[in-house]
Write a protein that holds these residues in place. Structure first.
Motif, PDB file in Angstrom:
ATOM      1  N   VAL A  34       0.837  -1.210   0.000  1.00  0.00           N
ATOM      2  CA  VAL A  34       0.000   0.000   0.000  1.00  0.00           C
ATOM      3  C   VAL A  34       0.870   1.257   0.000  1.00  0.00           C
ATOM      4  O   VAL A  34       0.660   2.169  -0.827  1.00  0.00           O
ATOM      5  CB  VAL A  34      -0.956  -0.010   1.219  1.00  0.00           C
ATOM      6  CG1 VAL A  34      -1.625   1.342   1.392  1.00  0.00           C
ATOM      7  CG2 VAL A  34      -1.993  -1.106   1.071  1.00  0.00           C
ATOM      8  N   TYR A  35       1.839   1.339   0.893  1.00  0.00           N
ATOM      9  CA  TYR A  35       2.700   2.520   0.935  1.00  0.00           C
ATOM     10  C   TYR A  35       3.573   2.619  -0.313  1.00  0.00           C
ATOM     11  O   TYR A  35       3.879   3.711  -0.781  1.00  0.00           O
ATOM     12  CB  TYR A  35       3.569   2.533   2.189  1.00  0.00           C
ATOM     13  CG  TYR A  35       2.788   2.781   3.449  1.00  0.00           C
ATOM     14  CD1 TYR A  35       1.776   3.726   3.504  1.00  0.00           C
ATOM     15  CD2 TYR A  35       3.050   2.064   4.608  1.00  0.00           C
ATOM     16  CE1 TYR A  35       1.056   3.947   4.665  1.00  0.00           C
ATOM     17  CE2 TYR A  35       2.334   2.278   5.775  1.00  0.00           C
ATOM     18  CZ  TYR A  35       1.341   3.233   5.787  1.00  0.00           C
ATOM     19  OH  TYR A  35       0.637   3.452   6.939  1.00  0.00           O
ATOM     20  N   GLY A  36       3.981   1.486  -0.859  1.00  0.00           N
ATOM     21  CA  GLY A  36       4.765   1.494  -2.092  1.00  0.00           C
ATOM     22  C   GLY A  36       3.982   2.076  -3.255  1.00  0.00           C
ATOM     23  O   GLY A  36       4.529   2.835  -4.076  1.00  0.00           O
ATOM     24  N   ILE A  37       2.702   1.738  -3.345  1.00  0.00           N
ATOM     25  CA  ILE A  37       1.848   2.297  -4.404  1.00  0.00           C
ATOM     26  C   ILE A  37       1.734   3.813  -4.233  1.00  0.00           C
ATOM     27  O   ILE A  37       1.870   4.572  -5.196  1.00  0.00           O
ATOM     28  CB  ILE A  37       0.469   1.623  -4.397  1.00  0.00           C
ATOM     29  CG1 ILE A  37       0.584   0.178  -4.873  1.00  0.00           C
ATOM     30  CG2 ILE A  37      -0.521   2.394  -5.253  1.00  0.00           C
ATOM     31  CD1 ILE A  37      -0.683  -0.637  -4.689  1.00  0.00           C
ATOM     32  N   ILE A  38       1.510   4.250  -2.995  1.00  0.00           N
ATOM     33  CA  ILE A  38       1.355   5.690  -2.735  1.00  0.00           C
ATOM     34  C   ILE A  38       2.637   6.442  -3.083  1.00  0.00           C
ATOM     35  O   ILE A  38       2.599   7.478  -3.769  1.00  0.00           O
ATOM     36  CB  ILE A  38       0.957   5.927  -1.264  1.00  0.00           C
ATOM     37  CG1 ILE A  38      -0.451   5.383  -1.011  1.00  0.00           C
ATOM     38  CG2 ILE A  38       1.046   7.406  -0.911  1.00  0.00           C
ATOM     39  CD1 ILE A  38      -0.844   5.329   0.452  1.00  0.00           C
ATOM     40  N   VAL A  39       3.781   5.941  -2.655  1.00  0.00           N
ATOM     41  CA  VAL A  39       5.052   6.638  -2.904  1.00  0.00           C
ATOM     42  C   VAL A  39       5.420   6.575  -4.387  1.00  0.00           C
ATOM     43  O   VAL A  39       5.949   7.544  -4.941  1.00  0.00           O
ATOM     44  CB  VAL A  39       6.172   6.054  -2.010  1.00  0.00           C
ATOM     45  CG1 VAL A  39       7.517   6.639  -2.353  1.00  0.00           C
ATOM     46  CG2 VAL A  39       5.852   6.295  -0.542  1.00  0.00           C
ATOM     47  N   THR A  40       5.108   5.470  -5.054  1.00  0.00           N
ATOM     48  CA  THR A  40       5.392   5.363  -6.483  1.00  0.00           C
ATOM     49  C   THR A  40       4.556   6.367  -7.270  1.00  0.00           C
ATOM     50  O   THR A  40       5.060   7.015  -8.201  1.00  0.00           O
ATOM     51  CB  THR A  40       5.125   3.936  -6.992  1.00  0.00           C
ATOM     52  OG1 THR A  40       5.944   3.020  -6.256  1.00  0.00           O
ATOM     53  CG2 THR A  40       5.436   3.803  -8.469  1.00  0.00           C
ATOM     54  N   ILE A  41       3.278   6.496  -6.907  1.00  0.00           N
ATOM     55  CA  ILE A  41       2.422   7.477  -7.586  1.00  0.00           C
ATOM     56  C   ILE A  41       2.970   8.891  -7.365  1.00  0.00           C
ATOM     57  O   ILE A  41       2.985   9.714  -8.290  1.00  0.00           O
ATOM     58  CB  ILE A  41       0.968   7.351  -7.094  1.00  0.00           C
ATOM     59  CG1 ILE A  41       0.367   6.048  -7.628  1.00  0.00           C
ATOM     60  CG2 ILE A  41       0.124   8.550  -7.526  1.00  0.00           C
ATOM     61  CD1 ILE A  41      -0.997   5.712  -7.062  1.00  0.00           C
ATOM     62  N   ALA A  42       3.441   9.167  -6.146  1.00  0.00           N
ATOM     63  CA  ALA A  42       4.029  10.482  -5.869  1.00  0.00           C
ATOM     64  C   ALA A  42       5.305  10.695  -6.674  1.00  0.00           C
ATOM     65  O   ALA A  42       5.666  11.836  -6.978  1.00  0.00           O
ATOM     66  CB  ALA A  42       4.325  10.622  -4.385  1.00  0.00           C
ATOM     67  N   GLY A  43       6.006   9.634  -7.022  1.00  0.00           N
ATOM     68  CA  GLY A  43       7.262   9.764  -7.748  1.00  0.00           C
ATOM     69  C   GLY A  43       7.125   9.752  -9.250  1.00  0.00           C
ATOM     70  O   GLY A  43       8.111   9.977  -9.968  1.00  0.00           O
ATOM     71  N   TRP A  62      11.992   5.526  -6.939  1.00  0.00           N
ATOM     72  CA  TRP A  62      12.839   4.374  -6.608  1.00  0.00           C
ATOM     73  C   TRP A  62      12.475   3.764  -5.257  1.00  0.00           C
ATOM     74  O   TRP A  62      12.461   2.544  -5.102  1.00  0.00           O
ATOM     75  CB  TRP A  62      14.314   4.765  -6.633  1.00  0.00           C
ATOM     76  CG  TRP A  62      14.778   5.019  -8.033  1.00  0.00           C
ATOM     77  CD1 TRP A  62      15.120   6.220  -8.575  1.00  0.00           C
ATOM     78  CD2 TRP A  62      14.895   4.055  -9.070  1.00  0.00           C
ATOM     79  NE1 TRP A  62      15.454   6.052  -9.892  1.00  0.00           N
ATOM     80  CE2 TRP A  62      15.324   4.730 -10.229  1.00  0.00           C
ATOM     81  CE3 TRP A  62      14.679   2.689  -9.157  1.00  0.00           C
ATOM     82  CZ2 TRP A  62      15.547   4.089 -11.443  1.00  0.00           C
ATOM     83  CZ3 TRP A  62      14.902   2.037 -10.367  1.00  0.00           C
ATOM     84  CH2 TRP A  62      15.328   2.734 -11.486  1.00  0.00           C
ATOM     85  N   THR A  63      12.177   4.615  -4.281  1.00  0.00           N
ATOM     86  CA  THR A  63      11.774   4.097  -2.965  1.00  0.00           C
ATOM     87  C   THR A  63      10.432   3.376  -3.063  1.00  0.00           C
ATOM     88  O   THR A  63      10.245   2.313  -2.464  1.00  0.00           O
ATOM     89  CB  THR A  63      11.692   5.242  -1.944  1.00  0.00           C
ATOM     90  OG1 THR A  63      12.948   5.900  -1.899  1.00  0.00           O
ATOM     91  CG2 THR A  63      11.341   4.722  -0.565  1.00  0.00           C
ATOM     92  N   GLY A  64       9.491   3.930  -3.806  1.00  0.00           N
ATOM     93  CA  GLY A  64       8.194   3.288  -3.984  1.00  0.00           C
ATOM     94  C   GLY A  64       8.306   1.941  -4.666  1.00  0.00           C
ATOM     95  O   GLY A  64       7.654   0.964  -4.264  1.00  0.00           O
ATOM     96  N   LEU A  65       9.134   1.857  -5.691  1.00  0.00           N
ATOM     97  CA  LEU A  65       9.326   0.573  -6.372  1.00  0.00           C
ATOM     98  C   LEU A  65       9.999  -0.452  -5.457  1.00  0.00           C
ATOM     99  O   LEU A  65       9.648  -1.640  -5.478  1.00  0.00           O
ATOM    100  CB  LEU A  65      10.144   0.777  -7.649  1.00  0.00           C
ATOM    101  CG  LEU A  65       9.422   1.543  -8.774  1.00  0.00           C
ATOM    102  CD1 LEU A  65      10.372   1.805  -9.930  1.00  0.00           C
ATOM    103  CD2 LEU A  65       8.182   0.807  -9.231  1.00  0.00           C
TER     104      LEU A  65
END
Length: 103
Positions: A34-43, A62-65
């Motif tokens: 869930v957090y990876g999806i959110i951070v990836t969308i932000a990136g 990169w952090t989100g992925l």
């Protein structure tokens, strides 16, 4: 099937379900996905100011992925190696609390 055997079977079923439901790999994997999806969308569309702060590295992407990969690793691990609860062996006779255990 006696009443005691039915109760033991029911408790084993509830115990197994609870063990699977609260497996830490499921919780950690789900949160990381869930957090990876959110951070990836932000990136995906970083601003120039964000890139400048991170020395032209899209750190959110990169952090989100990486978080997505780690979360998926935990969920695949859970699928490949599910929780196995040890079998419960019922006692021959239920003992009362004031009886001493036999040696």
């Amino acid at each position: 099937m006696s009443e005691l055997q039915r109760e033991v079977s029911e408790l084993e079923s509830k115990s197994t379900t609870a063990a699977r439901l609260f497996d830490i790999r499921r919780i950690i994997g789900g949160l990381f996905v869930v957090y990876g999806i959110i951070v990836t969308i932000a990136g995906i569309n970083p601003s120039d100011a964000d890139l400048k702060k991170a020395q032209d590295v899209n750190i959110n992407l990169w952090t989100g992925l990486a978080m997505l990969a780690l979360g998926l690793f935990f969920l695949v691990w859970l699928k490949l190696r599910p929780v196995v609860t040890p079998p419960v062996t019922p006692d021959e006779e239920p003992s009362s609390p004031d009886e001493e255990p036999s040696k």
